[in-house]
Enzyme design. Structure first.
Site, PDB file in Angstrom:
ATOM      1  CG  ASP A  77      15.525 -53.988  -2.169  1.00 12.56           C
ATOM      2  OD1 ASP A  77      16.729 -53.705  -2.355  1.00 12.56           O
ATOM      3  OD2 ASP A  77      15.096 -55.153  -2.171  1.00 12.56           O
ATOM      4  CG  HIS A 124      15.048 -53.807 -13.174  1.00 13.00           C
ATOM      5  ND1 HIS A 124      14.677 -55.077 -12.788  1.00 13.00           N
ATOM      6  CD2 HIS A 124      15.564 -53.948 -14.424  1.00 13.00           C
ATOM      7  CE1 HIS A 124      14.953 -55.937 -13.744  1.00 13.00           C
ATOM      8  NE2 HIS A 124      15.498 -55.277 -14.755  1.00 13.00           N
ATOM      9  CD  GLN A 147      17.370 -59.682 -12.230  1.00 18.48           C
ATOM     10  OE1 GLN A 147      16.706 -59.942 -13.233  1.00 18.48           O
ATOM     11  NE2 GLN A 147      17.778 -60.623 -11.387  1.00 18.48           N
ATOM     12  CG  ASN A 176      16.414 -68.626  -7.020  1.00 16.68           C
ATOM     13  OD1 ASN A 176      16.170 -67.526  -6.516  1.00 16.68           O
ATOM     14  ND2 ASN A 176      15.519 -69.295  -7.724  1.00 16.68           N
ATOM     15  CB  CYS A 227       6.784 -29.482 -17.709  1.00 15.89           C
ATOM     16  SG  CYS A 227       6.726 -31.290 -17.587  1.00 15.89           S
TER      17      CYS A 227
END
Length: 297
Positions: A115, A130, A112, A256, A193
């Site tokens: 980096d 992402h 996610q 975690n 553009c």
């Protein structure tokens, strides 16, 4: 739901014991890894929601496209922050996952993070769910350029801005630096553009590209184990893959700092930093296996 075993620091448990337990649970089964901002904190990139993290208001797609002043402020901050992201280097957690892939333990990483530290560490099968800080795209024509190319254009119209704003700054995981003085900063538009340029990052309120989702689903559908490393699983774009594995009876493992939204699905929840645990796993599997291609490929 499986019985969750919380392996935390209360009562104290040695890291080696945590690693031994995960090692036995994984065994010879095919594993994919889902990572979040917590795996990159040891590389100097702050977390979004980890213990002790300051309150953050991540960019939303509506803010970016709907408010020219908000967009100008963002680009001024990003003009500084992307350099910090580009200078970041992989930590032992990233390197451990690359080693586990080389040894056939990890089939691939879904991250996610934006980096690119998994790729820098040597992981080959990486899905940047992402996007990446290093690319910019035009919202009108779809043209893509490197962030370095855009930096050179911005420097031409904002000479000296970056050099005057580089000391002691905090940079969020999306390369948004805390820069307050943006007076006179000028944006640039697409050279092809004239459309709006946007970092090639999925903002809140924006959908992950369907081909990226399909690639991640294909990867997790081959897995018997999914290991979450450094994510609170607050965002559905990543959490859905945990649910996908759990629904068909696969094993969910979580490493975690702090609780996650999927703890109830986990066979093991390790409340610890990613680097020591993942490095320990790489050592354990390294002692048992010779390098080999991932199983099932």
């Amino acid at each position: 739901m499986v019985d969750s075993v919380l392996l935390s620091a209360d009562p104290p448990i040695r890291c080696a014991d945590l690693v031994d337990d995960l090692f036995e649970v994984i065994g010879d089964r095919r594993m994919v890894v889902l990572t979040g901002a917590g795996i990159s904190t040891d590389s100097g990139i702050p977390d979004y929601r980890g213990p002790g993290s300051p309150p953050r208001n991540p960019m939303t797609y509506r803010q970016f496209v709907g408010d020219p002043e908000f967009r100008r402020r963002y680009w001024a901050r990003n003009h500084i922050g992307w350099r910090y992201m580009d200078a970041a280097r992989p930590n032992p957690g990233h390197r451990a996952l690359a080693e586990l892939e080389r040894r056939g333990v990890v089939a691939g990483v879904i991250t996610q993070n934006v980096d690119l530290l998994h790729t820098k560490a040597g992981s080959r099968q990486v899905i940047d769910l992402h996007g990446s800080y290093a690319q910019v795209r035009c919202l009108a024509c779809g043209a893509r350029i490197s962030r370095m190319t855009l930096a050179e254009r911005l420097e031409l119209v904002n000479p000296g801005f970056a050099a005057a704003s580089v000391t002691g700054l905090e940079v969020a995981p999306d390369a948004d630096a805390v820069v307050e003085d943006i007076d006179g900063f000028r944006m640039v538009d697409c050279e092809r553009c004239g459309g709006l340029l946007k970092p090639d990052i999925v903002y809140f309120g924006e959908n992950v590209p369907l081909d990226r989702v399909a690639a991640a689903q294909e990867l997790v559908d081959t897995a018997e184990v999914i290991l979450i490393a450094g994510s609170s699983l607050t965002v559905l774009s990543g959490r859905r893959f945990v649910h996908r594995v759990a629904r068909r009876g696969g094993t969910v493992l979580i490493v975690n700092r702090g609780p996650t939204r999927s703890d109830s699905m986990a066979a093991r929840t390790v409340n610890a930093g990613c680097s020591p645990v993942l490095a320990g796993l790489a050592d354990r599997f390294g002692n048992r296996r010779n390098p080999a291609a991932p199983r099932g490929t």
